[in-house]
Design an enzyme around this catalytic site. Sequence first.
Site, mmCIF file in Angstrom:
data_model
loop_
_atom_site.group_PDB
_atom_site.id
_atom_site.type_symbol
_atom_site.label_atom_id
_atom_site.label_comp_id
_atom_site.label_asym_id
_atom_site.label_seq_id
_atom_site.Cartn_x
_atom_site.Cartn_y
_atom_site.Cartn_z
ATOM 1 C CG HIS A 92 -2.079 -0.950 1.103
ATOM 2 N ND1 HIS A 92 -1.971 -2.269 1.482
ATOM 3 C CD2 HIS A 92 -3.339 -0.795 0.628
ATOM 4 C CE1 HIS A 92 -3.122 -2.878 1.253
ATOM 5 N NE2 HIS A 92 -3.970 -2.015 0.736
ATOM 6 C CD GLU A 191 -11.394 8.121 3.317
ATOM 7 O OE1 GLU A 191 -12.245 7.405 3.878
ATOM 8 O OE2 GLU A 191 -10.400 7.661 2.730
ATOM 9 C CB SER A 210 -5.420 -0.263 -2.829
ATOM 10 O OG SER A 210 -6.742 -0.748 -3.014
HETATM 11 I I1 8IG Z 1 -11.980 -1.698 3.950
HETATM 12 O O1 8IG Z 1 -13.860 3.921 4.531
HETATM 13 C C1 8IG Z 1 -11.894 0.264 3.778
HETATM 14 N N1 8IG Z 1 -10.852 0.831 3.221
HETATM 15 N N2 8IG Z 1 -10.016 5.326 2.496
HETATM 16 N N3 8IG Z 1 -11.967 4.626 3.529
HETATM 17 C C2 8IG Z 1 -10.773 4.344 2.952
HETATM 18 N N4 8IG Z 1 -10.309 3.125 2.809
HETATM 19 C C3 8IG Z 1 -11.084 2.138 3.254
HETATM 20 C C4 8IG Z 1 -12.316 2.331 3.867
HETATM 21 C C5 8IG Z 1 -12.787 3.665 4.018
HETATM 22 N N5 8IG Z 1 -12.817 1.125 4.198
#
Ligand code: 8IG
Length: 271
Positions: A92, A191, A210
Amino acid sequence: MSESHEQTPQELAAEAARVIAELSGIEKHDIALTLGSGWGKAATAIGEIVSEIPAEQVPGFHAAAVVGHGGKLTSIRMPDGRHALVIGARTHFYEGRGVRAVVHGVRTAAAAGATTMVLTNGAGGVNPNYSPGQPVLISDHINLTASSPIEGANFVDLTDLYSSKLRDLARTVDPTLDEGVYVQFTGPHYETPAEVRYAGIIGGDIVGMSTALEAIAARQAGMQVLGFSLITNAAAGISETPLSHAEVIEAGREAEPKLASLLSQIVPLLP
Ligand code: 8IG
């Protein structure tokens, strides 16, 4: 006299592909998949496992950073005799190894012969029509990482990046599949509610950490891309409850059999 020479990302990917061919005994892989949260079970549903290679044995790969995120490359023989390579070792952006490391799996897949790249992830739902546990086709993306996997003045076209033909193919298996625009944030924090509202206002349906950078690298390498998000949670502020990683993992686990069945029916149709 030999000149000193920096290895390009493509050269490193070619080296990785040679090691995969050697260790798996499979000279060419036709299709590649990166399986994110919730999608892992799909590997065994696609066909017969020929070989599992620990990521550390392949040049440019690292051991998995997140528990529940694979850490191996799996070679699978499909019922029609073609071979799929499952990249179970996603790096990541938030790991801080740089964008080259993030897209090394995709470049390795291309070097191994794959012409179709299936990118999957677990993600947050911005679109209020989505519910946790729902798989969504990615129709396009917005890259908010402020970076690119492309190096140099190489102006790669990203029109129809998430192939509309492949999305149509997926919908022949499940006509109810919804689709949406994926917004890649850097993470690893989720976020804020304001950022989720912003993602929606600029045209996003899904938020994640990702896929967008990987899709760009796949297009640069000449591959067709099929993208899927499993909505594991309503994005922050969309529902009242705070997000928890445990909840996300649990939603993924619950959806796994359904997602495995979905992919096992779609992948054989892919070119
Ligand atoms: I699983 O709510 C997952 N990955 N950015 N936001 C972001 N990445 C995530 C989220 C999410 N849930």
